[in-house]
Design an enzyme around this catalytic site. Structure first.
Site, PDB file in Angstrom:
ATOM      1  N   PHE A  27      13.991  39.645  22.569  1.00 54.42           N
ATOM      2  CA  PHE A  27      12.870  40.218  21.822  1.00 54.42           C
ATOM      3  C   PHE A  27      11.620  40.334  22.687  1.00 54.42           C
ATOM      4  O   PHE A  27      10.928  41.357  22.643  1.00 54.42           O
ATOM      5  CB  PHE A  27      12.580  39.395  20.566  1.00 54.42           C
ATOM      6  CG  PHE A  27      11.759  40.143  19.553  1.00 54.42           C
ATOM      7  CD1 PHE A  27      12.250  41.292  18.954  1.00 54.42           C
ATOM      8  CD2 PHE A  27      10.491  39.710  19.209  1.00 54.42           C
ATOM      9  CE1 PHE A  27      11.498  42.002  18.028  1.00 54.42           C
ATOM     10  CE2 PHE A  27       9.730  40.403  18.279  1.00 54.42           C
ATOM     11  CZ  PHE A  27      10.230  41.549  17.689  1.00 54.42           C
ATOM     12  N   ARG A  75      12.350  32.133  33.574  1.00 57.18           N
ATOM     13  CA  ARG A  75      12.519  30.772  34.096  1.00 57.18           C
ATOM     14  C   ARG A  75      13.454  30.702  35.310  1.00 57.18           C
ATOM     15  O   ARG A  75      13.486  29.691  35.997  1.00 57.18           O
ATOM     16  CB  ARG A  75      13.042  29.846  32.999  1.00 57.18           C
ATOM     17  CG  ARG A  75      12.020  29.533  31.919  1.00 57.18           C
ATOM     18  CD  ARG A  75      12.557  28.496  30.953  1.00 57.18           C
ATOM     19  NE  ARG A  75      11.625  28.177  29.888  1.00 57.18           N
ATOM     20  CZ  ARG A  75      10.678  27.248  29.958  1.00 57.18           C
ATOM     21  NH1 ARG A  75      10.526  26.556  31.082  1.00 57.18           N
ATOM     22  NH2 ARG A  75       9.896  26.999  28.932  1.00 57.18           N
ATOM     23  N   LYS A  85      13.664  33.928   6.278  1.00 59.25           N
ATOM     24  CA  LYS A  85      14.734  34.929   6.173  1.00 59.25           C
ATOM     25  C   LYS A  85      15.937  34.540   7.022  1.00 59.25           C
ATOM     26  O   LYS A  85      17.076  34.892   6.703  1.00 59.25           O
ATOM     27  CB  LYS A  85      14.221  36.326   6.540  1.00 59.25           C
ATOM     28  CG  LYS A  85      13.509  36.433   7.886  1.00 59.25           C
ATOM     29  CD  LYS A  85      14.397  36.827   9.037  1.00 59.25           C
ATOM     30  CE  LYS A  85      13.632  36.906  10.339  1.00 59.25           C
ATOM     31  NZ  LYS A  85      14.462  37.343  11.470  1.00 59.25           N
ATOM     32  N   SER A 104      22.396  40.604  13.897  1.00 63.32           N
ATOM     33  CA  SER A 104      21.666  39.402  13.489  1.00 63.32           C
ATOM     34  C   SER A 104      22.366  38.137  13.978  1.00 63.32           C
ATOM     35  O   SER A 104      23.499  37.851  13.588  1.00 63.32           O
ATOM     36  CB  SER A 104      21.535  39.368  11.962  1.00 63.32           C
ATOM     37  OG  SER A 104      21.117  38.100  11.520  1.00 63.32           O
ATOM     38  N   ASN A 143      21.571  35.033  13.286  1.00 65.12           N
ATOM     39  CA  ASN A 143      21.702  34.048  12.212  1.00 65.12           C
ATOM     40  C   ASN A 143      22.831  34.412  11.251  1.00 65.12           C
ATOM     41  O   ASN A 143      23.604  33.546  10.835  1.00 65.12           O
ATOM     42  CB  ASN A 143      20.365  33.916  11.480  1.00 65.12           C
ATOM     43  CG  ASN A 143      19.305  33.321  12.375  1.00 65.12           C
ATOM     44  OD1 ASN A 143      19.290  32.130  12.640  1.00 65.12           O
ATOM     45  ND2 ASN A 143      18.415  34.168  12.879  1.00 65.12           N
ATOM     46  N   ALA A 154      15.998  43.731  18.800  1.00 64.98           N
ATOM     47  CA  ALA A 154      15.529  44.021  20.156  1.00 64.98           C
ATOM     48  C   ALA A 154      16.213  45.244  20.763  1.00 64.98           C
ATOM     49  O   ALA A 154      15.568  46.110  21.360  1.00 64.98           O
ATOM     50  CB  ALA A 154      15.754  42.798  21.047  1.00 64.98           C
ATOM     51  N   GLU A 190      17.382  30.984  15.411  1.00 63.31           N
ATOM     52  CA  GLU A 190      16.276  30.167  14.909  1.00 63.31           C
ATOM     53  C   GLU A 190      16.580  29.516  13.565  1.00 63.31           C
ATOM     54  O   GLU A 190      16.062  28.448  13.243  1.00 63.31           O
ATOM     55  CB  GLU A 190      15.007  31.021  14.786  1.00 63.31           C
ATOM     56  CG  GLU A 190      14.357  31.380  16.103  1.00 63.31           C
ATOM     57  CD  GLU A 190      13.462  30.272  16.649  1.00 63.31           C
ATOM     58  OE1 GLU A 190      13.502  29.147  16.100  1.00 63.31           O
ATOM     59  OE2 GLU A 190      12.744  30.530  17.626  1.00 63.31           O
ATOM     60  N   SER A 193      13.224  44.226  13.108  1.00 62.75           N
ATOM     61  CA  SER A 193      13.184  44.827  14.448  1.00 62.75           C
ATOM     62  C   SER A 193      14.168  44.147  15.388  1.00 62.75           C
ATOM     63  O   SER A 193      13.815  43.166  16.047  1.00 62.75           O
ATOM     64  CB  SER A 193      11.761  44.711  15.022  1.00 62.75           C
ATOM     65  OG  SER A 193      11.269  43.384  14.873  1.00 62.75           O
TER      66      SER A 193
END
Length: 335
Positions: free
Chosen positions: A11, A31, A191, A254, A256, A140, A281, A138
């Site tokens: 994202f 990183r 959500k 998605s 999740n 990515a 998340e 949205s």
């Protein structure tokens, strides 16, 4: 305009790509060296978006100071559980009086802080009026593919909100501003919990009726906790509420929903998370949302059942069965 983006996940990269596509000079904080080299040499984020070519105006660096210092806008997109640490690292380099846009979603484990509360706790007050929060339906990959997309920009400061709205708005990316920071954050965080439940339902082979039921009752739960925290209920009918909820519960991209789907198919949470390249998340947010609902005294049946499934080993089929056996009640939202 020079923009620094903190976070090189899919994202953060997509938002950087959008801004570079508009002609801004964008530098992305990564990183690891291989990711930096891949972006700078081949214009590809080899770790998170290997199949997409990024604009030439998007570059990368491991040097956090180089990414942040002297920039005209900062976009922050680390996972919410890492946000406090990142803010402590960057605040000595943060320029003053420039917009700071957060794209992180979640509720911090332990402290139960929303993302805005983390920012306001970790950064000096002189930065607070420049903070804003981007959230909405949205994916990515679709942003990078220039698929028409809408999002919400929330800020307590109207000048900041309108400035960020103007910077992000483009041919394929439309933004709506709102002063309701809490509503945008609650919708964007919770959500993901409901999407886990929707994925479980799909994995178990239930139909679209069940998914629609979970979305509907999930919105009820999101609205209840949002109202308790002071959100505007109308926010939950906008991009960061219903829009993001539908996309995250129904879209095959998605993360999740995918975790929930695989749980419904019989995999363990440990197996699923160890195989993923991106953060889901909702797994961490479920724990925080459950604890927050207990603290506030709010009944959140779906959230409670997802928590029991993730953290107490409850069978996914039993989760759905127990949701359907709950006491009958009047329709509506009450807190």
């Amino acid at each position: 305009m020079k923009i620094g983006v903190i976070g090189s996940g899919s994202f953060g990269t997509a938002l950087g790509s959008l801004l570079a596509d508009k002609g801004y000079e964008v530098i992305l904080w990564c990183r690891n060296d291989s990711q930096v080299e891949s972006i700078n040499r081949n214009h590809i984020n080899n770790k998170h978006l290997p199949n997409f070519t990024l604009p030439e105006k998007l570059t990368a660096s491991k040097d956090l100071r180089n990414v942040v210092q002297g920039k005209d806008m900062i976009v922050s997109s680390p996972p919410s559980h890492a946000l406090s640490e990142v803010l402590r690292e960057i605040k000595e380099y943060l320029p003053e009086k420039v917009p700071i846009v957060s794209a992180s979603k979640g509720i911090e484990n332990g402290t139960l802080r929303l993302v805005s509360e983390i920012f306001e706790s970790e950064l000096p007050e002189k930065y607070h009026s420049y903070l804003s929060y981007l959230s909405g339906p949205s994916f990515a990959k679709e942003i990078i593919q220039k698929v028409p997309t809408i999002v919400s920009i929330a800020s307590k400061n109207e000048t900041t909100a309108r400035k960020v709205q103007e910077i992000f708005s483009f041919l394929y990316f439309r933004t709506y501003w709102t002063p309701d920071v809490i509503g945008v954050e609650v919708g964007g965080s919770l959500k993901n919990v409901i999407a886990l439940a929707a994925g479980v339902s799909d994995g178990l082979g239930f139909g679209q009726n069940t998914r629609a039921a979970l979305i509907t009752r999930g919105l009820n739960e999101i609205t209840k906790i949002g109202l308790k925290l002071g959100a505007d209920p109308m926010t939950f009918l906008g991009p960061s509420g219903m829009g993001d909820l539908i996309l995250t519960c129904c879209g095959e991209q998605s993360r999740n929903r995918t975790v929930g789907f695989r749980l419904g198919k019989g995999e363990t949470l440990e197996q699923i998370l160890s195989s993923m390249n991106e953060v889901a998340e909702g797994v961490k947010t479920t724990q925080s949302a459950y604890e927050l609902s207990q603290k506030l005294g709010i009944e959140m049946a779906i959230t409670n059942e997802v928590y029991k499934m993730l953290y107490e080993g409850k069978n996914p089929r039993e989760v759905v069965k127990d949701l359907m056996k709950r006491d009958l009640k009047r329709e509506g939202v009450s807190v």
